[in-house]
Each structure stands twice: as structure tokens, then as C-alpha cells.
Design a protein around this motif. Structure first.
Motif, short mmCIF file in Angstrom:
data_model
loop_
_atom_site.label_atom_id
_atom_site.label_comp_id
_atom_site.label_asym_id
_atom_site.label_seq_id
_atom_site.Cartn_x
_atom_site.Cartn_y
_atom_site.Cartn_z
N ILE A 1 0.69 -2.15 -5.75
CA ILE A 1 -0.62 -1.59 -5.39
C ILE A 1 -1.15 -0.88 -6.62
O ILE A 1 -0.51 0.03 -7.15
N ILE A 2 -2.31 -1.33 -7.10
CA ILE A 2 -2.97 -0.71 -8.24
C ILE A 2 -4.23 -0.06 -7.71
O ILE A 2 -5.08 -0.73 -7.14
N ALA A 3 -4.33 1.24 -7.89
CA ALA A 3 -5.49 1.98 -7.39
C ALA A 3 -6.10 2.78 -8.52
O ALA A 3 -5.40 3.41 -9.29
N GLU B 1 -3.50 15.09 -4.11
CA GLU B 1 -3.65 14.83 -2.67
C GLU B 1 -3.10 13.45 -2.31
O GLU B 1 -2.39 13.29 -1.31
N VAL B 2 -3.42 12.44 -3.12
CA VAL B 2 -2.92 11.09 -2.87
C VAL B 2 -1.41 11.04 -3.04
O VAL B 2 -0.70 10.45 -2.22
N ARG B 3 -0.88 11.68 -4.07
CA ARG B 3 0.57 11.69 -4.30
C ARG B 3 1.31 12.30 -3.11
O ARG B 3 2.29 11.74 -2.64
N GLU B 4 0.82 13.40 -2.63
CA GLU B 4 1.46 14.05 -1.47
C GLU B 4 1.42 13.15 -0.24
O GLU B 4 2.40 13.04 0.51
N VAL C 1 1.16 9.74 -0.03
CA VAL C 1 2.01 8.55 -0.10
C VAL C 1 3.49 8.91 -0.12
O VAL C 1 4.32 8.18 0.41
N THR C 2 3.82 10.06 -0.70
CA THR C 2 5.21 10.52 -0.68
C THR C 2 5.64 10.81 0.75
O THR C 2 6.75 10.45 1.15
N ALA C 3 4.78 11.43 1.52
CA ALA C 3 5.09 11.71 2.93
C ALA C 3 5.27 10.43 3.73
O ALA C 3 5.99 10.40 4.73
N ALA C 4 4.64 9.33 3.28
CA ALA C 4 4.75 8.04 3.97
C ALA C 4 5.96 7.23 3.52
O ALA C 4 6.17 6.12 4.00
N GLY C 5 6.74 7.75 2.55
CA GLY C 5 7.95 7.06 2.16
C GLY C 5 7.97 6.47 0.77
O GLY C 5 8.96 5.86 0.37
N VAL C 6 6.91 6.63 0.00
CA VAL C 6 6.90 6.12 -1.37
C VAL C 6 7.79 7.01 -2.21
O VAL C 6 7.68 8.23 -2.19
N ARG C 7 8.70 6.38 -2.96
CA ARG C 7 9.68 7.15 -3.75
C ARG C 7 9.30 7.28 -5.21
O ARG C 7 9.98 7.96 -5.97
N ILE D 1 0.29 1.93 2.99
CA ILE D 1 0.05 2.70 1.77
C ILE D 1 -1.37 2.48 1.26
O ILE D 1 -2.03 3.43 0.83
N VAL D 2 -1.87 1.26 1.32
CA VAL D 2 -3.25 0.99 0.92
C VAL D 2 -4.21 1.83 1.78
O VAL D 2 -5.14 2.45 1.27
N ASP D 3 -3.96 1.87 3.08
CA ASP D 3 -4.81 2.64 3.98
C ASP D 3 -4.74 4.14 3.65
O ASP D 3 -5.77 4.82 3.61
N ILE D 4 -3.56 4.64 3.38
CA ILE D 4 -3.39 6.07 3.05
C ILE D 4 -4.11 6.41 1.75
O ILE D 4 -4.82 7.42 1.67
N VAL D 5 -3.96 5.57 0.73
CA VAL D 5 -4.63 5.83 -0.55
C VAL D 5 -6.14 5.79 -0.36
O VAL D 5 -6.86 6.68 -0.84
N ALA D 6 -6.63 4.80 0.36
CA ALA D 6 -8.08 4.67 0.58
C ALA D 6 -8.64 5.89 1.33
O ALA D 6 -9.66 6.45 0.92
N ARG D 7 -7.97 6.31 2.40
CA ARG D 7 -8.45 7.45 3.17
C ARG D 7 -8.39 8.74 2.38
O ARG D 7 -9.30 9.57 2.42
#
Length: 112
Positions: free
Chosen positions: A4-6, A15-18, A20-26, A73-79
Motif C-alpha cells: 500500500i503506497i499512500a 494520526e495515520v501511524r497510530e 494502522v498500528t492499532a489495526a495490526g500493522v507492524r 488498512i486502505v480504508d483506515i488510511v483513507a478515513r
């Protein structure tokens, strides 16, 4: 796996880092970039002189996730990155053929 390239506004990075990290991105890679899209830059006034800013500062995120997690993750980053104003950015999703963790030799999903 998906890459995923954003591109997002720099002040949205934490805000985005927090989120996606909460969603499981390591992990993710972050690069400061400059570019332009629909807005084609803008003009600013500095010490009374007007000048054109042709390239707008952005942040590029690169996140590799398992296929099953990509849409979430795409949805989380977009929102999270959305401000509703021009220049919010873009998100691209690409297939990743393979991955290797250099330290351990793990491959595939285990490497991410």
C-alpha cells in the motif's frame, strides 16, 4: 501480500501511524516527498513578495500487509488522512511477489 503506497499531508502522519498500528500493522516506511496533483501548486506571500509553490510537501507511506488485511488498512488510511480539502493525497495498492526478512531469513507473510 499487498504493498500500500499512500501520499498524505505531513501533519496527518502521526494520526495515520497510530490508526494502522492499532489495526495490526507492524511496520511502515515513510519518505518526505514533494509533488503536485489537481491543485498544481499554489502561491504564497513571504515578506511582502508573492511567489509560486509548484511542489507541495507530502509524506509517502509504504506498508506491506497480508492480502486479508489490505482493504481494511486502505480504508483506515483513507478515513484517517481525509480532511475534505484538496490535496488529501492518493492511495495505490500493488501485489507483492515475495518478501524476505534479512535478519532471520523468514519469507512471505512471516517476513512482514
Amino acid at each position: 501480500m499487498k504493498l500500500i503506497i499512500a501520499t498524505i499531508k505531513p501533519y496527518k502522519l502521526d494520526e495515520v501511524r497510530e490508526a494502522v498500528t492499532a489495526a495490526g500493522v507492524r511496520g511502515m516506511m515513510v519518505t518526505e516527498i514533494k509533488g503536485f496533483g489537481s491543485q498544481s501548486g499554489h502561491t504564497e506571500i513571504y515578506r511582502g513578495a508573492e511567489y509560486a509553490v509548484n511542489f507541495v510537501p507530502k509524506v509517502r507511506l509504504e506498508i506491506v500487509v497480508a492480502d486479508a488485511l489490505a482493504d481494511q488498512i486502505v480504508d483506515i488510511v483513507a478515513r484517517t488522512a481525509r480532511t475534505g480539502k484538496i490535496g488529501d493525497g492518493k492511495i495505490f495498492v500493488l501485489d507483492v511477489e515475495s518478501a524476505l526478512r534479512v535478519r532471520t531469513g523468514e519469507t512471505g507473510d512471516d517476513a512482514i
